[in-house]
Design a protein around this motif. Structure first.
Motif, PDB file in Angstrom:
ATOM      1  N   PHE A  80     -18.527  49.386 -18.809  1.00 32.89           N
ATOM      2  CA  PHE A  80     -18.939  50.678 -19.346  1.00 32.89           C
ATOM      3  C   PHE A  80     -19.598  50.463 -20.703  1.00 32.89           C
ATOM      4  CE2 PHE A  80     -16.597  51.982 -15.900  1.00 32.89           C
ATOM      5  CZ  PHE A  80     -16.312  53.335 -15.851  1.00 32.89           C
ATOM      6  N   ARG A  81     -20.512  51.343 -21.047  1.00 32.15           N
ATOM      7  CA  ARG A  81     -21.178  51.286 -22.353  1.00 32.15           C
ATOM      8  C   ARG A  81     -20.427  52.216 -23.303  1.00 32.15           C
ATOM      9  NH1 ARG A  81     -25.722  53.590 -21.063  1.00 32.15           N
ATOM     10  NH2 ARG A  81     -25.482  55.500 -22.232  1.00 32.15           N
ATOM     11  N   GLY A 129     -20.388  62.409 -33.041  1.00 29.44           N
ATOM     12  CA  GLY A 129     -19.001  62.272 -33.447  1.00 29.44           C
ATOM     13  C   GLY A 129     -18.012  62.157 -32.308  1.00 29.44           C
ATOM     14  N   ILE A 130     -18.496  62.050 -31.076  1.00 28.09           N
ATOM     15  CA  ILE A 130     -17.622  61.968 -29.904  1.00 28.09           C
ATOM     16  C   ILE A 130     -17.638  60.539 -29.381  1.00 28.09           C
ATOM     17  CG2 ILE A 130     -17.221  62.792 -27.561  1.00 28.09           C
ATOM     18  CD1 ILE A 130     -18.741  65.369 -28.419  1.00 28.09           C
ATOM     19  N   ASP A 131     -16.450  59.924 -29.316  1.00 33.82           N
ATOM     20  CA  ASP A 131     -16.338  58.579 -28.772  1.00 33.82           C
ATOM     21  C   ASP A 131     -16.338  58.661 -27.254  1.00 33.82           C
ATOM     22  OD1 ASP A 131     -16.147  57.392 -31.301  1.00 33.82           O
ATOM     23  OD2 ASP A 131     -13.981  57.760 -31.379  1.00 33.82           O
ATOM     24  N   MET A 132     -17.135  57.808 -26.618  1.00 30.33           N
ATOM     25  CA  MET A 132     -17.217  57.840 -25.162  1.00 30.33           C
ATOM     26  C   MET A 132     -17.478  56.461 -24.591  1.00 30.33           C
ATOM     27  SD  MET A 132     -20.887  59.802 -24.559  1.00 30.33           S
ATOM     28  CE  MET A 132     -20.221  61.330 -25.163  1.00 30.33           C
ATOM     29  N   ALA A 133     -17.124  56.319 -23.328  1.00 30.65           N
ATOM     30  CA  ALA A 133     -17.445  55.139 -22.535  1.00 30.65           C
ATOM     31  C   ALA A 133     -18.209  55.660 -21.321  1.00 30.65           C
ATOM     32  CB  ALA A 133     -16.185  54.401 -22.121  1.00 30.65           C
ATOM     33  N   VAL A 134     -19.463  55.258 -21.200  1.00 29.25           N
ATOM     34  CA  VAL A 134     -20.366  55.810 -20.189  1.00 29.25           C
ATOM     35  C   VAL A 134     -20.258  55.027 -18.882  1.00 29.25           C
ATOM     36  CG1 VAL A 134     -22.783  56.356 -19.670  1.00 29.25           C
ATOM     37  CG2 VAL A 134     -21.912  56.593 -22.016  1.00 29.25           C
ATOM     38  N   PHE A 135     -20.074  55.765 -17.776  1.00 30.07           N
ATOM     39  CA  PHE A 135     -20.075  55.146 -16.455  1.00 30.07           C
ATOM     40  C   PHE A 135     -21.429  54.492 -16.211  1.00 30.07           C
ATOM     41  CE2 PHE A 135     -16.548  57.976 -15.808  1.00 30.07           C
ATOM     42  CZ  PHE A 135     -15.797  57.420 -14.788  1.00 30.07           C
ATOM     43  N   PRO A 136     -21.454  53.322 -15.589  1.00 32.17           N
ATOM     44  CA  PRO A 136     -22.745  52.703 -15.272  1.00 32.17           C
ATOM     45  C   PRO A 136     -23.511  53.591 -14.278  1.00 32.17           C
ATOM     46  CG  PRO A 136     -20.900  51.232 -14.734  1.00 32.17           C
ATOM     47  CD  PRO A 136     -20.323  52.536 -15.151  1.00 32.17           C
ATOM     48  N   HIS A 137     -24.763  53.819 -14.536  1.00 34.65           N
ATOM     49  CA  HIS A 137     -25.611  54.568 -13.615  1.00 34.65           C
ATOM     50  C   HIS A 137     -27.064  54.271 -13.947  1.00 34.65           C
ATOM     51  CE1 HIS A 137     -25.538  57.266 -17.096  1.00 34.65           C
ATOM     52  NE2 HIS A 137     -26.628  57.837 -16.637  1.00 34.65           N
ATOM     53  N   VAL A 138     -27.906  54.457 -12.970  1.00 35.73           N
ATOM     54  CA  VAL A 138     -29.342  54.243 -13.147  1.00 35.73           C
ATOM     55  C   VAL A 138     -30.003  55.607 -13.097  1.00 35.73           C
ATOM     56  CG1 VAL A 138     -31.394  53.149 -12.196  1.00 35.73           C
ATOM     57  CG2 VAL A 138     -29.192  51.977 -12.069  1.00 35.73           C
ATOM     58  N   LYS A 139     -30.739  55.951 -14.151  1.00 36.52           N
ATOM     59  CA  LYS A 139     -31.419  57.251 -14.178  1.00 36.52           C
ATOM     60  C   LYS A 139     -32.452  57.293 -13.072  1.00 36.52           C
ATOM     61  CE  LYS A 139     -30.638  57.823 -19.060  1.00 36.52           C
ATOM     62  NZ  LYS A 139     -31.167  57.972 -20.370  1.00 36.52           N
ATOM     63  N   PRO A 140     -32.619  58.419 -12.420  1.00 34.72           N
ATOM     64  CA  PRO A 140     -32.143  59.758 -12.751  1.00 34.72           C
ATOM     65  C   PRO A 140     -30.828  60.139 -12.095  1.00 34.72           C
ATOM     66  CG  PRO A 140     -33.715  59.943 -10.993  1.00 34.72           C
ATOM     67  CD  PRO A 140     -33.580  58.461 -11.316  1.00 34.72           C
TER      68      PRO A 140
END
Length: 121
Positions: free
Chosen positions: A30-31, A37-48
């Motif tokens: 995860f990225r 100001g919001i801490d997050m871990a982004v799910f892997p995905h390819v746009k769109p």
């Protein structure tokens, strides 16, 4: 409108623990970032494609009540085998859906969220 779902967020108490849980569950990295100001871990995905993140922020509390997000998995049984090892539990065993839709199950993640898993047919 082909797909009205654009983004989802799963609330967490401990971002590191939740990230480790989902990285193990999906064998993916995860990225991690902070936006507005919001801490997050982004799910892997390819746009769109639809994207989402684990988020730690005031006003969001993890829990088993409310909206359920179903996450795609190509191998539901393999994913379910990783859930307890990663710090979660299964709360609804695998069930085949009618009309050749696939198979689903529900888990409680490391933060206490109820999350669905879906393996398409």
């Amino acid at each position: 409108m082909n797909n009205p779902i654009n983004w989802f967020e799963i609330p967490v108490e401990d971002l590191n623990r939740a990230t480790a849980f989902y990285e193990k569950l999906f064998d993916a990295a995860f990225r991690c970032e902070t936006i507005a100001g919001i801490d997050m871990a982004v799910f892997p995905h390819v746009k769109p494609a639809t994207g989402g993140a684990l988020v730690k922020m005031a006003g969001l509390t993890p829990g088993e009540q409310g909206t359920v997000v179903y996450l795609h998995t190509p191998d539901l049984q393999a994913a379910l085998e990783k859930v307890q090892e990663a710090g979660g539990r299964c709360c609804m065993p695998a069930q085949a859906l009618p009309h050749n839709i696939g198979t689903i199950a529900m888990i409680i993640d490391s933060e206490g969220n109820r999350v669905g898993l879906h393996q398409p047919a």
